[in-house]
Design a protein around this motif. Structure first.
Motif, PDB file in Angstrom:
ATOM      1  N   ALA A   1      57.874  75.551  93.101  1.00  0.00           N
ATOM      2  CA  ALA A   1      58.864  74.564  92.683  1.00  0.00           C
ATOM      3  C   ALA A   1      58.380  73.147  92.959  1.00  0.00           C
ATOM      4  CB  ALA A   1      60.183  74.822  93.406  1.00  0.00           C
ATOM      5  N   ALA A   2      57.784  72.941  94.124  1.00  0.00           N
ATOM      6  CA  ALA A   2      57.341  71.602  94.505  1.00  0.00           C
ATOM      7  C   ALA A   2      56.245  71.092  93.584  1.00  0.00           C
ATOM      8  CB  ALA A   2      56.848  71.609  95.950  1.00  0.00           C
ATOM      9  N   ILE A   3      55.276  71.948  93.280  1.00  0.00           N
ATOM     10  CA  ILE A   3      54.164  71.512  92.435  1.00  0.00           C
ATOM     11  C   ILE A   3      54.615  71.360  90.983  1.00  0.00           C
ATOM     12  CG2 ILE A   3      51.891  72.172  91.550  1.00  0.00           C
ATOM     13  CD1 ILE A   3      51.311  73.448  94.216  1.00  0.00           C
ATOM     14  N   GLY A   4      55.437  72.275  90.507  1.00  0.00           N
ATOM     15  CA  GLY A   4      55.928  72.159  89.147  1.00  0.00           C
ATOM     16  C   GLY A   4      56.738  70.899  88.926  1.00  0.00           C
ATOM     17  N   ALA A   5      57.457  70.449  89.954  1.00  0.00           N
ATOM     18  CA  ALA A   5      58.272  69.249  89.828  1.00  0.00           C
ATOM     19  C   ALA A   5      57.438  67.984  89.757  1.00  0.00           C
ATOM     20  CB  ALA A   5      59.250  69.152  91.001  1.00  0.00           C
ATOM     21  N   MET A   6      56.144  68.066  90.058  1.00  0.00           N
ATOM     22  CA  MET A   6      55.283  66.896  89.983  1.00  0.00           C
ATOM     23  C   MET A   6      54.896  66.550  88.545  1.00  0.00           C
ATOM     24  SD  MET A   6      54.898  65.532  92.884  1.00  0.00           S
ATOM     25  CE  MET A   6      53.597  64.407  92.397  1.00  0.00           C
ATOM     26  N   ILE A   7      55.155  67.450  87.611  1.00  0.00           N
ATOM     27  CA  ILE A   7      54.767  67.217  86.220  1.00  0.00           C
ATOM     28  C   ILE A   7      55.352  65.918  85.655  1.00  0.00           C
ATOM     29  CG2 ILE A   7      55.003  68.102  83.860  1.00  0.00           C
ATOM     30  CD1 ILE A   7      54.638  70.897  84.960  1.00  0.00           C
ATOM     31  N   PRO A   8      56.667  65.644  85.801  1.00  0.00           N
ATOM     32  CA  PRO A   8      57.192  64.397  85.227  1.00  0.00           C
ATOM     33  C   PRO A   8      56.592  63.151  85.858  1.00  0.00           C
ATOM     34  CG  PRO A   8      58.846  65.475  86.603  1.00  0.00           C
ATOM     35  CD  PRO A   8      57.743  66.458  86.390  1.00  0.00           C
ATOM     36  N   PHE A   9      56.280  63.191  87.151  1.00  0.00           N
ATOM     37  CA  PHE A   9      55.689  62.022  87.807  1.00  0.00           C
ATOM     38  C   PHE A   9      54.295  61.755  87.248  1.00  0.00           C
ATOM     39  CE2 PHE A   9      54.368  59.693  91.798  1.00  0.00           C
ATOM     40  CZ  PHE A   9      55.272  58.661  91.621  1.00  0.00           C
ATOM     41  N   MET A  10      53.525  62.817  87.035  1.00  0.00           N
ATOM     42  CA  MET A  10      52.199  62.647  86.450  1.00  0.00           C
ATOM     43  C   MET A  10      52.301  62.200  84.996  1.00  0.00           C
ATOM     44  SD  MET A  10      49.964  65.757  88.164  1.00  0.00           S
ATOM     45  CE  MET A  10      51.151  67.077  87.874  1.00  0.00           C
ATOM     46  N   CYS A  11      53.324  62.673  84.279  1.00  0.00           N
ATOM     47  CA  CYS A  11      53.539  62.232  82.902  1.00  0.00           C
ATOM     48  C   CYS A  11      53.847  60.745  82.850  1.00  0.00           C
ATOM     49  CB  CYS A  11      54.683  63.016  82.264  1.00  0.00           C
ATOM     50  SG  CYS A  11      54.298  64.732  81.867  1.00  0.00           S
ATOM     51  N   LEU A  12      54.645  60.281  83.804  1.00  0.00           N
ATOM     52  CA  LEU A  12      55.007  58.868  83.853  1.00  0.00           C
ATOM     53  C   LEU A  12      53.767  57.989  83.956  1.00  0.00           C
ATOM     54  CD1 LEU A  12      56.763  56.360  84.290  1.00  0.00           C
ATOM     55  CD2 LEU A  12      56.983  57.037  86.694  1.00  0.00           C
ATOM     56  N   PHE A  13      52.881  58.293  84.891  1.00  0.00           N
ATOM     57  CA  PHE A  13      51.708  57.457  85.078  1.00  0.00           C
ATOM     58  C   PHE A  13      50.710  57.631  83.931  1.00  0.00           C
ATOM     59  CE2 PHE A  13      53.353  57.086  89.356  1.00  0.00           C
ATOM     60  CZ  PHE A  13      53.069  55.759  89.654  1.00  0.00           C
ATOM     61  N   SER A  14      50.698  58.790  83.294  1.00  0.00           N
ATOM     62  CA  SER A  14      49.848  58.971  82.119  1.00  0.00           C
ATOM     63  C   SER A  14      50.331  58.081  80.979  1.00  0.00           C
ATOM     64  CB  SER A  14      49.856  60.439  81.672  1.00  0.00           C
ATOM     65  OG  SER A  14      49.297  61.278  82.658  1.00  0.00           O
ATOM     66  N   LEU A  15      51.642  58.035  80.766  1.00  0.00           N
ATOM     67  CA  LEU A  15      52.201  57.183  79.721  1.00  0.00           C
ATOM     68  C   LEU A  15      51.969  55.705  80.030  1.00  0.00           C
ATOM     69  CD1 LEU A  15      55.599  59.000  79.034  1.00  0.00           C
ATOM     70  CD2 LEU A  15      53.661  58.792  77.464  1.00  0.00           C
ATOM     71  N   ALA A  16      52.143  55.325  81.294  1.00  0.00           N
ATOM     72  CA  ALA A  16      51.929  53.927  81.674  1.00  0.00           C
ATOM     73  C   ALA A  16      50.477  53.512  81.464  1.00  0.00           C
ATOM     74  CB  ALA A  16      52.333  53.723  83.134  1.00  0.00           C
ATOM     75  N   ALA A  17      49.553  54.429  81.743  1.00  0.00           N
ATOM     76  CA  ALA A  17      48.136  54.129  81.534  1.00  0.00           C
ATOM     77  C   ALA A  17      47.821  54.013  80.049  1.00  0.00           C
ATOM     78  CB  ALA A  17      47.268  55.213  82.179  1.00  0.00           C
ATOM     79  N   LEU A  18      48.424  54.888  79.231  1.00  0.00           N
ATOM     80  CA  LEU A  18      48.201  54.829  77.784  1.00  0.00           C
ATOM     81  C   LEU A  18      48.747  53.532  77.193  1.00  0.00           C
ATOM     82  CD1 LEU A  18      49.060  58.509  76.799  1.00  0.00           C
ATOM     83  CD2 LEU A  18      46.809  57.436  76.714  1.00  0.00           C
ATOM     84  N   ASP A  19      49.822  53.002  77.753  1.00  0.00           N
ATOM     85  CA  ASP A  19      50.405  51.760  77.259  1.00  0.00           C
ATOM     86  C   ASP A  19      49.407  50.606  77.311  1.00  0.00           C
ATOM     87  OD1 ASP A  19      52.816  52.786  76.554  1.00  0.00           O
ATOM     88  OD2 ASP A  19      53.888  52.131  78.349  1.00  0.00           O
ATOM     89  N   GLU A  20      48.564  50.606  78.343  1.00  0.00           N
ATOM     90  CA  GLU A  20      47.633  49.499  78.526  1.00  0.00           C
ATOM     91  C   GLU A  20      46.310  49.701  77.798  1.00  0.00           C
ATOM     92  OE1 GLU A  20      47.134  48.511  82.622  1.00  0.00           O
ATOM     93  OE2 GLU A  20      49.211  47.855  82.865  1.00  0.00           O
ATOM     94  N   GLN A  21      46.111  50.871  77.229  1.00  0.00           N
ATOM     95  CA  GLN A  21      44.874  51.125  76.498  1.00  0.00           C
ATOM     96  C   GLN A  21      44.950  50.544  75.093  1.00  0.00           C
ATOM     97  OE1 GLN A  21      43.836  55.260  76.478  1.00  0.00           O
ATOM     98  NE2 GLN A  21      43.622  55.403  78.703  1.00  0.00           N
ATOM     99  N   ASN A  22      43.924  49.815  74.720  1.00  0.00           N
ATOM    100  CA  ASN A  22      43.779  49.266  73.360  1.00  0.00           C
ATOM    101  C   ASN A  22      44.952  48.383  72.934  1.00  0.00           C
ATOM    102  OD1 ASN A  22      41.383  50.846  73.051  1.00  0.00           O
ATOM    103  ND2 ASN A  22      42.641  52.621  72.544  1.00  0.00           N
TER     104      ASN A  22
END
Length: 234
Positions: free
Chosen positions: A41-62
């Motif tokens: 449960a703990a590791i699976g719940a980390m998915i949205p947090f990792m998604c958040l930072f992935s989206l934030a990083a994509l925002d600054e690309q190009n």
């Protein structure tokens, strides 16, 4: 807002599948080694947090974030759309975590008893406890996102990556100072809480109360982020 959600999940499609696969392998390994279903449960719940930072990083690309503002979409729609995307990812992670935990218990029940750690036996992991552990994990991650999202919206991913850890350290230090661990243990408050959670369906009550409180904070964070993003200069 719908445009933002579709855009976010289109950008996350490949990364999300990778994250799910990684969490699946790691959580199964850790659950068996540590003898705790809650690890899934703990590791699976980390998915949205990792998604958040992935989206934030994509925002600054190009220069995608700046280009997006030239489209027929307002800044408030950008913010609320991003919060909606993260919320959907969180719900999916919650369901995934529950499914993973119950699937793990089912597999453990099919194996010979000599192969299964006692703590992983179905009798030691009632459904209410699993739901409570999953909700607690999701709640902790959501609180972290309540803090991180306004900073990302105001300063961008690069600057926020330096500010978020500082804010987290300050918050943790403040909580440690406010909640005296020695006092809590000496007066039996922690043991009383554990005993209450183990009584009946109190795990579900605590889970529901936690998610409701976090949802209110999340909505407040969205309006704060919208205000900050409207005043941001690119």
């Amino acid at each position: 807002m719908k445009t933002m959600i579709v855009s976010d999940f289109a950008a996350l499609r490949s990364a999300l599948l990778q994250l799910v696969g990684i969490c699946l392998v790691v959580s199964l390994f850790m659950s068996y080694v540590m003898g705790a279903v809650g690890t899934s449960a703990a590791i699976g719940a980390m998915i949205p947090f990792m998604c958040l930072f992935s989206l934030a990083a994509l925002d600054e690309q190009n220069g995608w974030e700046r280009f997006r503002l030239t489209l027929p979409i307002t800044r408030r729609q950008v913010v609320f759309g991003r919060y909606a995307s993260v919320a959907i990812a969180t719900v999916l992670a919650f369901v995934f975590s529950l499914a993973l935990s119950f699937a793990l218990l089912a597999v453990m029940g099919l194996l010979p008893a000599a192969w299964v750690p006692e703590s992983l036996a179905p009798a030691e992991n009632p459904p209410a406890a699993i739901v409570g552990a999953t909700a607690g994990s999701v709640g902790i991650v959501m609180i972290a996102m309540v803090v991180a999202l306004p900073l990302i919206m105001r300063f961008g991913m690069t600057k926020a990556a330096r500010i978020v850890p500082l804010v987290v350290v300050i918050v943790i230090a403040g909580c440690v100072s406010f909640f005296d661990a020695d006092y809590l243990f000496a007066n039996g408050l922690v043991s009383d809480l554990v005993a209450w959670l183990d009584t009946g369906s109190n795990y579900l009550v605590a889970a529901g109360a936690t998610l409701a409180a976090v949802a209110i904070l999340y909505i407040a964070s969205a309006f704060l982020s919208a205000k900050l993003y409207e005043g941001r200069e690119f």
